[in-house]
Write an enzyme that holds these catalytic residues in place. Structure first.
Site, mmCIF file in Angstrom:
data_model
loop_
_atom_site.group_PDB
_atom_site.id
_atom_site.type_symbol
_atom_site.label_atom_id
_atom_site.label_comp_id
_atom_site.label_asym_id
_atom_site.label_seq_id
_atom_site.Cartn_x
_atom_site.Cartn_y
_atom_site.Cartn_z
ATOM 1 N N SER A 25 56.839 16.550 7.537
ATOM 2 C CA SER A 25 56.349 16.678 8.902
ATOM 3 C C SER A 25 55.592 17.988 9.011
ATOM 4 O O SER A 25 55.850 18.929 8.248
ATOM 5 C CB SER A 25 57.523 16.694 9.897
ATOM 6 O OG SER A 25 57.105 17.061 11.197
ATOM 7 N N TYR A 53 65.368 20.802 13.047
ATOM 8 C CA TYR A 53 64.396 19.917 12.403
ATOM 9 C C TYR A 53 63.406 20.733 11.577
ATOM 10 O O TYR A 53 63.069 20.361 10.453
ATOM 11 C CB TYR A 53 63.672 19.097 13.468
ATOM 12 C CG TYR A 53 62.808 17.994 12.921
ATOM 13 C CD1 TYR A 53 63.338 17.003 12.102
ATOM 14 C CD2 TYR A 53 61.452 17.920 13.246
ATOM 15 C CE1 TYR A 53 62.548 15.975 11.612
ATOM 16 C CE2 TYR A 53 60.656 16.888 12.769
ATOM 17 C CZ TYR A 53 61.206 15.924 11.947
ATOM 18 O OH TYR A 53 60.416 14.918 11.461
#
Length: 283
Positions: A158, A171
Site C-alpha cells: 500500500s 496499518y
C-alpha cells in the site's frame, strides 16, 4: 470445480488441468474478494492456471465456478494451513508465481488510543502471513523457475507502506514492514531468476476494505470515497499486477505505486470534479 481446504480434499485433483501446455501457475491469496478476486479473474482470462486461496469457502466455490480456477481454503495466520497449502501445491503441479494479496486495516485511531489487538491482527495478516506463505512456497517457486526459466513473488502492499498519515499508525507500521520484507527478500534472492515485485496501491474502492476497517460501519466506509472522482477499482489494480507479471522475464518492476489522479498522497485527496486551474493559455 475443485475446492480443497487445509487438511481436507473435497473434489477432483486440482492438478488435472496443470501441465497440459506451457501455462504458468499462480497462487493468489486473499482471493475471495476485492483485488485478489479481480486478479484471479484476469489471470484466468490471460490463460494462467490459478490456485485461489482464502478463508471463505462459499466465495471460493463461486469464483471457481465463474473462472475455472482451482481453490484452496486456508487461514494464512495459521502455520498448519500454510503447510497444508504447500503440500497440496507440491503434488498438483509446478508453481511459477505467488501473489501475496491477503491483508487489511483495522481502525483509524491515533497511536495513543488505538487498540494493540488491532495492531496485532494487522501484523498477523499483512506481515507474518506474507512471511509464512513466502517461506513455505519458495522451494516450489525455485522448482517452477527451473521449469519456466523464472518465477515471481508479487506482494500487494500500500502507499501506507511508504508515506505515514495520521490515524494510520498500525496499518502504516504493518505495510512499512511488508515493504521492507520485499526489499530484503530481493537482496537475499540475488543471483536467482526470481523477481520480487511490490505493487503499492493508493485509494481503491472495494466492497470490503473500508467496511472492515471501520468495523462494519457502512456510512463511515462510504465517506472515505465520497466526492472522489474515480477512485481506483479492484480491476485497475489487478491489471497492474498482471501487467507486471507478464513483462519479459528479465524486466523486474521492483516497486509500482498506483493511485487515482484525485489522490496526491494518503492524506491529500481531492473531492469534487477534477478541473484545470487558470486560463487556457491561448490568446
Amino acid at each position: 470445480m475443485t475446492v480443497d481446504r487445509a487438511g481436507e480434499n473435497v473434489g477432483e485433483n486440482a492438478g488435472d488441468r496443470v501441465g497440459e501446455d506451457a501455462a504458468k501457475r499462480a497462487v493468489v491469496t486473499g482471493a475471495s474478494s476485492g483485488i485478489g478476486r479481480a486478479t484471479v479473474v484476469l489471470l484466468r482470462q490471460h490463460g494462467w492456471e490459478v490456485v485461489a486461496v482464502a478463508r471463505r469457502e462459499d466465495r471460493l466455490r463461486a469464483l471457481a465456478e465463474e473462472t475455472g480456477a482451482s481453490v484452496f481454503v486456508a487461514d494464512l495466520t495459521r502455520q498448519d494451513d500454510v503447510d497444508a497449502l504447500a503440500a497440496h501445491l507440491a503434488v498438483t503441479g509446478p508453481l511459477h508465481t505467488l501473489v501475496n494479496n491477503a491483508g487489511g486495516a483495522m481502525g483509524l485511531d491515533s497511536v495513543e488510543k488505538s487498540s494493540a489487538d488491532d495492531w496485532a491482527w494487522m501484523f498477523e495478516i499483512n506481515v507474518l502471513a506474507v512471511k509464512r506463505v513466502t517461506s513455505a512456497l519458495l522451494p516450489l517457486l525455485r522448482l517452477g523457475a527451473k521449469d519456466a526459466g523464472g518465477a515471481d513473488i508479487l506482494t500487494v502492499t500500500s502507499i501506507a507502506g511508504h508515506v505515514a498519515y495520521e490515524g494510520g499508525g498500525g496499518y502504516n507500521a504493518a505495510k512499512f514492514a511488508a515493504h521492507a520484507m520485499m526489499d530484503v527478500l530481493r537482496l537475499e534472492l540475488g543471483g536467482e531468476p526470481i523477481r520480487v515485485i511490490e505493487v503499492a496501491p493508493g485509494m481503491v474502492h472495494t466492497e470490503e476494505f473500508s467496511l472492515n476497517r471501520f468495523g462494519g460501519d457502512q456510512a463511515r466506509a462510504d465517506a472515505v470515497y465520497q466526492g472522489v472522482e474515480n477512485p481506483l477499482t479492484a480491476e485497475d489494480v489487478a491489471e497492474t499486477i498482471v501487467q507486471s507479471l507478464e513483462r519479459p522475464a528479465h524486466v523486474d518492476l521492483d516497486l509500482v505505486v498506483v493511485k487515482p489522479v484525485a489522490q496526491s498522497a494518503p492524506y491529500k485527496v481531492a473531492r469534487g470534479p477534477l478541473v484545470p486551474r487558470g486560463g487556457t493559455g491561448v490568446s
